[in-house]
Design an enzyme around this catalytic site. Structure first.
Site, mmCIF file in Angstrom:
data_model
loop_
_atom_site.group_PDB
_atom_site.id
_atom_site.type_symbol
_atom_site.label_atom_id
_atom_site.label_comp_id
_atom_site.label_asym_id
_atom_site.label_seq_id
_atom_site.Cartn_x
_atom_site.Cartn_y
_atom_site.Cartn_z
ATOM 1 N N ASP A 205 0.827 -1.199 0.000
ATOM 2 C CA ASP A 205 0.000 0.000 0.000
ATOM 3 C C ASP A 205 0.871 1.263 0.000
ATOM 4 O O ASP A 205 1.855 1.343 0.737
ATOM 5 C CB ASP A 205 -0.859 -0.027 1.279
ATOM 6 C CG ASP A 205 -1.954 1.017 1.289
ATOM 7 O OD1 ASP A 205 -2.871 0.904 0.463
ATOM 8 O OD2 ASP A 205 -1.894 1.948 2.124
ATOM 9 N N GLU A 248 1.703 -0.191 -5.046
ATOM 10 C CA GLU A 248 0.833 0.919 -5.420
ATOM 11 C C GLU A 248 1.700 2.173 -5.487
ATOM 12 O O GLU A 248 2.087 2.731 -4.454
ATOM 13 C CB GLU A 248 -0.276 1.107 -4.379
ATOM 14 C CG GLU A 248 -1.241 2.199 -4.767
ATOM 15 C CD GLU A 248 -2.099 2.719 -3.623
ATOM 16 O OE1 GLU A 248 -3.172 3.274 -3.895
ATOM 17 O OE2 GLU A 248 -1.686 2.599 -2.452
HETATM 18 C C1 NOJ Z 1 -4.377 3.127 -0.605
HETATM 19 C C2 NOJ Z 1 -5.544 2.204 -0.602
HETATM 20 O O1 NOJ Z 1 -5.754 1.700 -1.909
HETATM 21 C C3 NOJ Z 1 -6.726 2.985 -0.080
HETATM 22 O O2 NOJ Z 1 -7.908 2.252 -0.199
HETATM 23 C C4 NOJ Z 1 -6.451 3.397 1.350
HETATM 24 O O3 NOJ Z 1 -7.490 4.221 1.817
HETATM 25 C C5 NOJ Z 1 -5.142 4.152 1.459
HETATM 26 N N1 NOJ Z 1 -4.069 3.536 0.742
HETATM 27 C C6 NOJ Z 1 -4.723 4.274 2.907
HETATM 28 O O4 NOJ Z 1 -4.258 3.029 3.353
#
Ligand code: NOJ
Ligand code: CA
Length: 551
Positions: A205, A248
């Site tokens: 993440d 990500e």
């Molecule tokens: C990215 C995630 O895809 C999202 O859903 C989340 O709210 C944020 N990171 C915080 O963890």
């Protein structure tokens, strides 16, 4: 550990399927999806041809950010099951040759995490330095509020200890301090724990935020945070069996490339955010050129790495890499109502409703997903064309329960739908119209189409492993590309427009080219392939003679 359907570099032609245990299948009738329910549904994923399941966070959580706010990285949310249930699920997946990865959310914890509770007790707490504190928000600190509807800044004042703490996301998600070696060790331990239980890696993440140390006084302790990501990757390579890091990283290509690693490998896969956004711009215009241009400028990842391609995910469809005017074009086409938009940068919708339920157009988009270079990642429900429910708050609109059957609980649960984690979609895209049961045996359904695409994609290694060239198709609406490996070539063409398109592709070996998706051959003579594509038509063609006359 034996995984049958996978091999070396398995991630390069994987079919990744993202799901949230909470909304997939309830196994005990309490209205909440759980690991037992998911295990019963694995054969749906197996039939679809999925080779890797990505589990969204399933850890204990106060659930103020759909589980991305964690209170125990080693635990299982009791609503979803136990460690025993997780192991049974992992074993069942492995039996089908399916790998499992899970979200690793270590940029931050929940403010209810025992570490943070302890950290904010006093400045002398053992865990104080596990988070990022400052007397005043530093001027040269990180910038940009991610959820502007709820937060005004990145620092929140903690009255008791009279300092501010950093939170990249909501204020209830304090950022961990990766300049602290204890924190770094702990993150490795978390990865080691889940790898040992059988995970094949992690979807990491918010990678750039996790590595960010700008403006922190103790940034000197970790001069290059990329060294840390490389360390994590090396650790995983030692511990896991061909385990991966899928990151990500929503940044422009040159910046995103840094996270694949330079001297030492970092991420294995990285989501292609710019490509996804260019695709939507092209769809809005009925013109393939924005995507063709983006693909041409997209850098090649390191040899064993890959971009991860996707049509939708669990967040808003972000358009932040487009210009303001381009974004407005996509808004006008796919989010005409204010309520469909979010944070002025994205859309809280799924694909089929955005395309007015036009099945040939939806099918063309998924054909693109599997044909274009990159590891395809599906979000649950995409295989049947689920829609959103705008009555849900913000991003929750696209996180409605999986639709297995018609009827009040959609086969998701026998409980009263009022107890579900989110309301089901309704109307044209609700469970009575869109569900697995009715599409399973319908040869023309989206589900059958996606199964076919997955099968062909897995049988066509050129697409995943080949050298790729975007071709000139002689028609603005048509994207054509060639993928070749060891002298074999596959050409795919996709018509972005709702009108017929004539295209001509030059420079191909003469002979018969077989259609991989449909019956039918195409003859190439004088090096030219001429095709008439129906509105939103698509073809995947393989050269018969390519083995003998390398392209
Ligand atoms: C990215 C995630 O895809 C999202 O859903 C989340 O709210 C944020 N990171 C915080 O963890
Ligand atoms: Ca349940």
């Amino acid at each position: 550990m034996k995984i049958s359907r996978t091999a070396d570099l398995w991630w390069k032609n994987a079919v990744v399927y993202c799901l949230d245990v909470e909304t997939f299948q309830d196994g005990n009738g309490d209205g909440i999806g759980d690991f037992r329910g998911l295990t019963q549904r694995i054969d749906h994923l197996d039939r679809l041809g999925v080779t890797c399941i990505w589990l969204m966070p399933f850890y204990p959580t106060p659930d103020r950010d759909d589980g991305y706010d964690i209170t125990d990285f080693y635990g299982v949310d009791p609503r979803l099951g136990t460690h025993g249930d997780v192991v049974e699920f992992l074993r069942t997946a492995r039996d089908r040759g399916i790998r499992v990865i899970a979200d690793l959310v270590v940029n931050h914890t929940s403010d209810q995490h025992p570490w943070f509770k302890e950290a904010r007790r006093s400045r002398n707490s053992k865990y104080r330095d596990w988070y990022v504190w400052a007397d005043k928000p530093p001027k040269d600190g990180p910038k940009g509020v991610i959820f502007p509807d709820k937060e005004k800044g990145l620092w929140t004042y903690d009255r008791k200890t009279r300092q501010y703490y950093l939170h990249r996301f909501y204020r209830h998600q304090p950022d961990l301090n990766i300049t602290n070696p204890e924190v770094r060790d702990e993150i490795a331990r978390i990865m080691g724990f889940w790898t040992e239980l059988g995970l094949s890696g992690f979807r990491v993440d918010a990678v750039p935020f996790m590595l960010e140390t700008t403006g922190q006084a103790d940034a000197v302790k970790l001069p290059d945070p990329h060294d840390y990501l490389a360390d994590l990757r090396a650790f995983l390579d030692r511990r896991g069996e061909q385990a991966i890091l899928l990151g990500e990283v929503n940044l422009p290509y040159p910046d995103a490339m840094e996270f694949f690693g330079d001297e030492a490998p970092e991420l294995t896969l990285s989501f292609d955010f710019p490509g996804m956004q260019a695709m939507y711009l092209g769809l809005a215009r009925g013109d393939a050129r924005p995507l063709a241009a983006t693909l041409r400028e997209r850098p090649l990842p390191p040899k064993d790495g890959h971009w991860a391609t996707f049509v939708r995910n669990h967040d808003e469809l972000t358009l932040d890499k487009l210009s303001e005017a381009e974004k407005q074009e996509v808004f006008a086409a796919f989010g005409p109502e204010e309520d469909m938009r979010l944070y002025d940068r994205g859309l809280r919708r799924r694909l089929p409703p955005m395309l007015g339920g036009d099945l040939p157009r939806v099918k063309m988009v998924y054909s693109l997903l599997f044909a274009l270079p990159g590891t395809p990642v599906l979000f649950y429900g995409e295989e049947i064309g689920m829609g959103e429910n705008l009555a849900e708050e913000a991003r929750a609109a696209v996180r409605t329960p999986m639709q297995w059957r018609p009827g009040p609980g959609a086969g998701f649960s026998t409980a009263d739908p009022k107890t579900f984690p989110a309301r089901l979609a309704e109307g044209e895209f609700g469970p009575d119209r869109v569900n697995v049961a009715s599409q399973r045996n319908d040869a023309d359904s989206l589900l059958s189409w996606i199964r076919l695409l997955v099968e062909r994609y897995r049988e066509t290694p050129e697409l995943a492993f080949g050298d790729v060239e975007v071709l000139d198709a002689g028609a603005d609406a048509v994207l054509a590309h060639r993928a070749s490996v060891d002298g074999r070539a596959v050409v795919t063409v996709h018509n972005f427009a709702g009108t017929e398109a004539d295209c001509t592709i030059a420079g191909l070996p003469d002979g018969v080219w077989h259609d991989l998706l449909d019956d039918g051959d195409t003859e190439v003579t004088g090096g030219e392939m001429t095709l008439r594509l129906p509105p939103y038509g698509c073809r995947w063609l393989r050269s018969d003679g390519a083995r003998r006359s390398p392209v």
